[in-house]
Structures are given as structure tokens and as C-alpha cells.
Design an enzyme around this catalytic site. Sequence first.
Site, mmCIF file in Angstrom:
data_model
loop_
_atom_site.group_PDB
_atom_site.id
_atom_site.type_symbol
_atom_site.label_atom_id
_atom_site.label_comp_id
_atom_site.label_asym_id
_atom_site.label_seq_id
_atom_site.Cartn_x
_atom_site.Cartn_y
_atom_site.Cartn_z
ATOM 1 N N GLU A 1 0.818 -0.991 0.494
ATOM 2 C CA GLU A 1 0.210 -0.066 -0.450
ATOM 3 C C GLU A 1 0.939 1.757 -0.323
ATOM 4 O O GLU A 1 0.421 1.784 0.312
ATOM 5 C CB GLU A 1 -0.812 0.008 1.333
ATOM 6 C CG GLU A 1 -2.286 -0.901 1.232
ATOM 7 C CD GLU A 1 -2.898 -1.276 2.307
ATOM 8 O OE1 GLU A 1 -3.560 -1.793 2.738
ATOM 9 O OE2 GLU A 1 -2.436 -1.053 3.864
HETATM 10 C C1 TNX Z 1 -4.615 -4.413 4.665
HETATM 11 S S1 TNX Z 1 -3.513 -6.095 3.523
HETATM 12 C C2 TNX Z 1 -3.113 -3.806 5.352
HETATM 13 C C3 TNX Z 1 -3.399 -3.174 6.644
HETATM 14 C C4 TNX Z 1 -4.151 -3.269 7.686
HETATM 15 C C5 TNX Z 1 -5.409 -4.309 6.979
HETATM 16 C C6 TNX Z 1 -6.883 -4.748 7.577
HETATM 17 C C7 TNX Z 1 -1.911 -5.437 4.053
HETATM 18 C C8 TNX Z 1 -0.846 -5.734 3.253
HETATM 19 N N1 TNX Z 1 -2.344 -4.029 4.788
HETATM 20 O O1 TNX Z 1 -2.140 -1.980 6.438
HETATM 21 O O2 TNX Z 1 -3.866 -3.415 8.776
HETATM 22 O O3 TNX Z 1 -5.651 -4.229 5.775
HETATM 23 O O4 TNX Z 1 -7.732 -5.185 7.481
#
Ligand code: TNX
Length: 524
Positions: A329
Site C-alpha cells: 500500500e
Molecule cells: C491491509 S493488505 C493492510 C493493513 C491493514 C489491514 C486491515 C496489507 C498488506 N495491509 O495495513 O491493517 O488491511 O485489514
Amino acid sequence: MAFLHRMGWYGTLAIILAGASTVSTTTVAGVPSNPPGENVTMRSVIPAPVERINLDGSYRFNSDSAIAATGEARGVGEYLAGILRGQTGELLPFNNLGNIVLVVEPGHPQNGYSLSINSSRIWIAANDAAGLFLGVQTLRQLLPPPNPNTHNWAVAATEITDFPRFSYRGAMLDVARHFFGVEDVKRYIDEIAMLKLNVLHLHLSDDQGWRLQINGWPRLTQVGGASEVGGGAGGFYTQAQYSEIVAYAASRYITIVPEFDMPGHTNAALSSYAELNCNNRATRPYHGYGVGFSSLCVRKELTYKFIADVVNQVAALTPGPYFHLGGDESSATSLGDYKYFVDRVAKIITDAGKLPMGWHDIGYAPNLPKGTVGEYWDYTTPRGASASLIEWLLDAGGKLVMAPSNVAYVDQKYSSSESIGTNWAQPPLTLKESYSWDPTSVFPSYPEQSFLGVEAPLWTETVKTMADIEYMAFPRIAAIAEIGWSKLNPSRSFEEFVIRLATFGVYMESAGINFKRTPEVPWQ
Ligand code: TNX
């Protein structure tokens, strides 16, 4: 005469009704018999063993019971003694003629164990202590659950040969969104060990918190450590405390995978040191839930000095093979910067003697070292760029750990009426969905060897206490553990799993685990 009923773990259902059925000489036709007058419960096991043959009779603990475990087996013997002495009320001394035998010897299933129980002895053998430890986890589930009112302990005769499908069977705990102290982490280690998980991935930094002391960078913990979601006090581990966690995990044959998420998810570091920001201005601490707004300054040399200090210190404290750089992200980093950054950090990690691991987004980086591990977090039906990212990762000689968010993210709500949990990955996440998938079928064109294993991530934006951790993880993590351990069985059935889970519930209860009584399971 001993009644042998040879069939795979799935077939065992027929004999033991897969749950804790009380079996005696006369109750069920075709069922192995115990000595007349004895009622010894045949208990089921999670994850399902590869092969189990149930036999006549039982082993009964008594004042003559003793443990034989020497050399490499001694440590696991002490661990078993700690469990059995409390539960059976027997003294269980160590002596070479003991009838509870743990042996390290060649010739057993790789990474597995053999367990044999008859009226005169309990015998567990494996190629190494790690295998014995796994066998002991099975034995624990075959024993009656701890009960202070009875010390008349018997375990039904059986022969088990067992080994894992995947070498990486992980749980992830996010200690960044909310901080959890050493005692909580140790408790979680003990809980996941029961399910034969062998990796604990610690998510040690994010926008909301930095959780490990790094020498030379004191503000990381003074500032970055003092926040969490909701604005609570946060916290951090000293290096000594982190080492204590690593050592405790090792005593349970669990490898710690440390993650420091970058270049995004870095607000805690950016709020601690102005000079890590491109504009040389520290950000403000962040206590919300949002993602994708922070980035380290990719074209600044100081950034890599900082990362090298983190990687080198963490590598020195961590015996396991991986350093997880996050990489998910990173919407506040341009794609060009992202590729440059991940390649550079991967090099710092290999220079420190570790293999890079990251969320599967790192597949964008063009020069990933061979052996890099991508952790897949998209859905079981890949969307957008995910399939290409996986292809690039594997083409670079990488491997996959499968944690699809729509089935393995145990921070997702059980149902829309729950107060704890997030709900973005095809909510809600029922136990049945956690159980009903196969890691290799997500990317069917790649061979089984491309898949190191599975992981159940627990993000903690809404998770504040140990009781919350247990509630979100259990029982769904048992489904992930079974997918990671048990032989691929296309006819594996959820209906059969929940009956075994009902039995496992008795153990969770006696271990004081605050599990969710999911409606699919006939809890006892
Ligand atoms: C996605 S998918 C995240 C996290 C959040 C989570 C909550 C991924 C690698 N990262 O930063 O805590 O969703 O479900």
C-alpha cells in the site's frame, strides 16, 4: 487381538466420529475396543494427521509412569513433563527405562514425527527435537482436557505418522496499531504452537507506532513508540525484550519473522526524525486507521543509512532466515521510486545475511534476489495487478506465502453485527470461508514448490487486548493451520472439521483462550 483399521486421516472419521466419542468394547460396531470396563475417549486432532490407525486398549498414567528422553530429546521431554505433571497429578520422573519415550533417530517423516500409544507405553520419535515437539502437540490433544477433579488419566491406543504439507505455517501479529507486551506475545506463541504453526511474523512498525529499540535512533521509540490507534500510550520492546521473545519462540520451535513496513506505513518513523522526510519536517503522530499516505524519502541517502541500521541490528537479534520489509500500500511513493527503493532495501537485507520477504507488491521491483518471499494478501481470485506481481516474483526465483485477505485475515469481522474487526476484504469472514480454500489453487499454474506455506495475519486497528486477539484468531486460525499442515485432500469436508473443532474447543477452554463460539461448530 488388536484391531487394526488402516486408513488415512479422513477415513479415521468413521472410527472416531472425528470427535471425542467415548468408545468402549461394546458401543460401536467395528470400533476398536478398550479392555473390559474401560471407557477411554478417542480424541481427534487438529490439524488432521496424515495417517492414524486406532488400536485396542489405552495407556493409563500411574505412579510408575516415567519419561525417557535423553540427548537432543531432553528439552522436549522437560516441556512435556511440565504439561503432564500438572494434568495427570503423577510425578513423572525422568529415567532411561521410562515408558513415555521421546527419541531422536533417523528414518522418520521429514519435519514430522511418529507417535505410538499402547497399554504399556507412549512413544514419540522424530528426526530432530522440532519433530518431537510437534508430536507432543498431538499427544496433548489425545489426552483428556485438564480437570482438577480427576487424576485418572488414560489415552486411547493409536499409531500416528504425520508430517506437514508446507514448511511455513505462520501467524502474524500487528503490534504496531496497538502495542502488545512480551507476556501477551509469549501467550500467543504458546497458543499457536498447539496448532503446529511454526512462524510468528511480528508487524513491528507502521504509521501508528514503532515498536523496537534501535541503537543510535532513540526518538524512534521515544516518539514513534509512544502512540497507537486511538491515541493510547503505545509502547515498544527493548532489544533485550525482543531477544526474549525470539528465544521463547525458539523454545516452541517457532521462527520469528520481523517486519518493518516501508516505504509506506512509515509515519511513526517520519514523526520521530524530521530528516527522514523529503522536506525535513517531522510529521505529526498518527492515531487513525487510514493507509497509503506516508512514504520514506526514497532519493535521500540518509534513508538507506537509517534502514541499514535497522536491518543490521534486527538481523543480529533474529536467528530466522527472513527480514520482512513490508512494501504494501505504498500509494504515497511513485512507482519508479518504489522499484528503486525495494531493490536497494533487498540488497541491504541480503548483505545482512537475511532473505527479503515482503507483501506481494514487492513483485514490482525488477532485481529481487533469488529466494525472496512474497506474501500474497489479495483475494483467492486475484484482482488488478496481483497475478502479474506474483508472476514477476516467481520468475525472479521467489516463493510465496499465502495469506489471501478474504479467507486468511483473521482481523476481518465474523459477522456484520460484531463490534471487533475490520470489514474490507469481502466481509464477513466466517469459519467456513477460512477453511474452504487451497493455497496452490489460487495460482494453479505454479508447482507446489513455489508455495512455502500459509499465514493468518491479525491486524490490530480494532484489537486492543489479549482477549481480543484470541477472539479474532480462534477458531479461524485452526482452519488456516490445518490448510498449512494437512495433506491436500480434495474431499476434505468442513462438516467433519467442525466436529473435530468442537473437541479442540475443550482444550481452548482449558487453556483459557477467549475463542469465538462460531455458530457453525457444535461446541461441547
Ligand atoms: C491491509 S493488505 C493492510 C493493513 C491493514 C489491514 C486491515 C496489507 C498488506 N495491509 O495495513 O491493517 O488491511 O485489514
